[in-house]
Scaffold this active site. Structure first.
Site, PDB file in Angstrom:
ATOM      1  N   GLY A 171      -8.702  -6.277   9.771  1.00  0.00           N
ATOM      2  CA  GLY A 171      -7.635  -5.463  10.329  1.00  0.00           C
ATOM      3  C   GLY A 171      -7.264  -5.920  11.728  1.00  0.00           C
ATOM      4  O   GLY A 171      -6.314  -6.691  11.924  1.00  0.00           O
TER       5      GLY A 171
ATOM      6  N   TYR B 179      -5.978  10.824   3.859  1.00  0.00           N
ATOM      7  CA  TYR B 179      -4.611  11.156   3.449  1.00  0.00           C
ATOM      8  C   TYR B 179      -4.641  11.916   2.116  1.00  0.00           C
ATOM      9  O   TYR B 179      -5.707  12.254   1.614  1.00  0.00           O
ATOM     10  CB  TYR B 179      -3.735   9.897   3.431  1.00  0.00           C
ATOM     11  CG  TYR B 179      -3.626   9.305   4.827  1.00  0.00           C
ATOM     12  CD1 TYR B 179      -2.964  10.017   5.834  1.00  0.00           C
ATOM     13  CD2 TYR B 179      -4.229   8.102   5.164  1.00  0.00           C
ATOM     14  CE1 TYR B 179      -2.896   9.527   7.131  1.00  0.00           C
ATOM     15  CE2 TYR B 179      -4.163   7.604   6.466  1.00  0.00           C
ATOM     16  CZ  TYR B 179      -3.497   8.323   7.439  1.00  0.00           C
ATOM     17  OH  TYR B 179      -3.439   7.846   8.724  1.00  0.00           O
TER      18      TYR B 179
ATOM     19  N   ARG C  18      -7.815   1.625  -2.730  1.00  0.00           N
ATOM     20  CA  ARG C  18      -8.603   1.582  -1.491  1.00  0.00           C
ATOM     21  C   ARG C  18      -9.288   2.921  -1.243  1.00  0.00           C
ATOM     22  O   ARG C  18      -8.629   3.969  -1.279  1.00  0.00           O
ATOM     23  CB  ARG C  18      -7.691   1.250  -0.308  1.00  0.00           C
ATOM     24  CG  ARG C  18      -8.469   1.000   0.973  1.00  0.00           C
ATOM     25  CD  ARG C  18      -7.595   0.490   2.096  1.00  0.00           C
ATOM     26  NE  ARG C  18      -8.303  -0.534   2.842  1.00  0.00           N
ATOM     27  CZ  ARG C  18      -8.310  -0.633   4.172  1.00  0.00           C
ATOM     28  NH1 ARG C  18      -7.612   0.198   4.903  1.00  0.00           N
ATOM     29  NH2 ARG C  18      -8.996  -1.581   4.776  1.00  0.00           N
TER      30      ARG C  18
ATOM     31  N   GLN D  46       0.846  -1.191   0.000  1.00  0.00           N
ATOM     32  CA  GLN D  46       0.000   0.000   0.000  1.00  0.00           C
ATOM     33  C   GLN D  46       0.886   1.247   0.000  1.00  0.00           C
ATOM     34  O   GLN D  46       1.789   1.387   0.827  1.00  0.00           O
ATOM     35  CB  GLN D  46      -0.926   0.031   1.224  1.00  0.00           C
ATOM     36  CG  GLN D  46      -1.989   1.121   1.070  1.00  0.00           C
ATOM     37  CD  GLN D  46      -2.848   1.339   2.297  1.00  0.00           C
ATOM     38  OE1 GLN D  46      -2.321   1.523   3.384  1.00  0.00           O
ATOM     39  NE2 GLN D  46      -4.162   1.347   2.122  1.00  0.00           N
TER      40      GLN D  46
END
Ligand code: FMN
Length: 358
Positions: A312, A179, A226, A98
């Site tokens: 996760g 982000y 994602r 990622q």
């Protein structure tokens, strides 16, 4: 179809439909941001996942916040990732990397020359960032000049070249969780009036330029994306997420990318879920993530709501999650105190079932 049935994603055959979600663990060495040998153990312990997506990895020196964030912009960092990937492959696993940039969620106290972080617009994220002087409010970033944007796309491309050199099976573009790419996508953080702001097409431009650069490096079937349409935590928001992500899904479909990875917590009310609409627009593999258990994951797969499910917190605490699913065992509890700090503890010492039985 259930989680333990085999699948196809990113041109790879997987023994199950269990994805290890990207999980930043802040254990890289400072100041080089090179992974340490314990990361070899950590990822190899989890290699029975159908697909591992690595922790978010910084693409540039202009992306720094908490210590220990892994990166992939230097040769040393590439060399430090190599044994991780070799070991995962030797253990029979598959791993995508990622890639991300913090944008306005960086902090000047840790950036070269104490430079102010940048973002699409000079609007601060809501919340605090860990700094050497303790948690501080996110800074007001400077707005990127138009002619700086190609350089950022080039940073992602360079990182992907490095990912490939390190041996990753593919890359995942982190366009989620507030982000830099997400800051471009959503209009509360993107008030630009040039080709990168305003309309949905313009706000999606930076993401799609990054995707195209990575496709150039890896090929479309090795590039996943994602997104997190429901994340609003740090002041990231959009009045019409359905239209925004429908456009993104249509564009990703046209490019034939490896997969769409959608953070849509299972707790999101059915009427607010975007997965059904996005699945009609994007016909490649859909990974769903957010609060899933073995039971709810099997339900989602059997109802055709997704092709893969990412886990996760469960993967943090259960290196042998796939085996636990297979035998119907219980789970170790994750310890949030060691999510982002510490060394081996809370990282590679969660017991597997065999160890517990012994
Ligand atoms: C410690 C921790 C680190 C995370 N790091 C990342 C990351 O690097 N990239 C990312 O996209 N999501 C990250 N996430 C979000 C997870 O990938 C996932 O979306 C979230 O934990 C919800 O799934 P779960 O309910 O199965 O835990 C992180 C979550 C946790 C708990």
């Amino acid at each position: 179809m259930k989680v333990l049935e085999s699948g196809r994603i990113g041109g790879l055959t997987t023994p199950n439909r269990v994805v290890m979600a990207p999980l930043g663990r802040a254990r890289a060495q400072e100041p080089t941001r090179e992974q340490l040998p314990r990361a070899v153990t950590y990822y190899t312990q989890r290699a029975t996942a159908g697909l591992i997506v690595s922790e978010a990895t910084h693409v540039s020196t202009s992306s720094v916040s908490r210590p220990g964030g892994a990166a992939i912009h230097s040769r040393g960092q590439v060399a430090a990732w190599q044994p991780i990937i070799e070991s995962v492959h030797e253990a029979g696993g598959r791993i995508f990397q990622q890639l991300f940039h913090l944008g306005r969620k960086a902090h000047q106290s840790r950036l070269p020359g104490q430079a102010l972080p940048f973002a699409p617009s000079a609007i601060a994220a809501i919340g605090t960032v860990p700094t050497p002087a303790g948690p501080q409010p996110f800074p007001v970033p400077r707005a990127l000049a138009l002619d700086e944007i190609p350089g950022l796309v080039a940073d992602f491309r360079h990182a992907a070249v490095n990912s490939k050199a390190a041996g990753f099976d593919g890359v995942e573009v982190h366009a989620a969780n507030g982000y830099l790419i997400d800051q471009f996508l959503r209009n509360r953080s993107n008030q630009r009036s040039d080709a990168y702001g305003g309309s949905i097409e313009n706000r999606s431009r930076f993401l799609l330029e990054v995707v195209d650069a990575l496709i150039d490096v890896f090929g479309a079937d090795k590039v996943g994306v994602r997104v997190s349409p429901h994340a609003r935590g740090d002041g990231i928001d959009d009045p019409d997420p359905a239209s925004l992500y429908a456009y993104v899904a249509t564009q990703l479909q046209a490019r034939g990318v490896a997969y769409l990875h959608l953070i849509e917590p299972d707790a999101v009310p059915v009427a607010e879920r975007l997965a059904p609409a996005l699945r009609r627009l994007f016909t490649g593999p859909l990974i769903l993530c957010g609060g899933f258990t073995r039971e709810s994951a099997n339900r989602a797969l059997e109802e055709g709501r997704a092709d893969f499910i990412a886990f996760g917190a469960l993967f943090i605490a259960n290196p042998d999650l796939v085996e636990r699913f297979r035998v119907g065992a219980g789970y170790n509890e994750p310890d949030p105190a060691t999510f982002y700090v510490g060394d081996d503890a809370g990282y590679i010492d969660y017991p597997a079932l065999v160890a517990q039985a012994a």
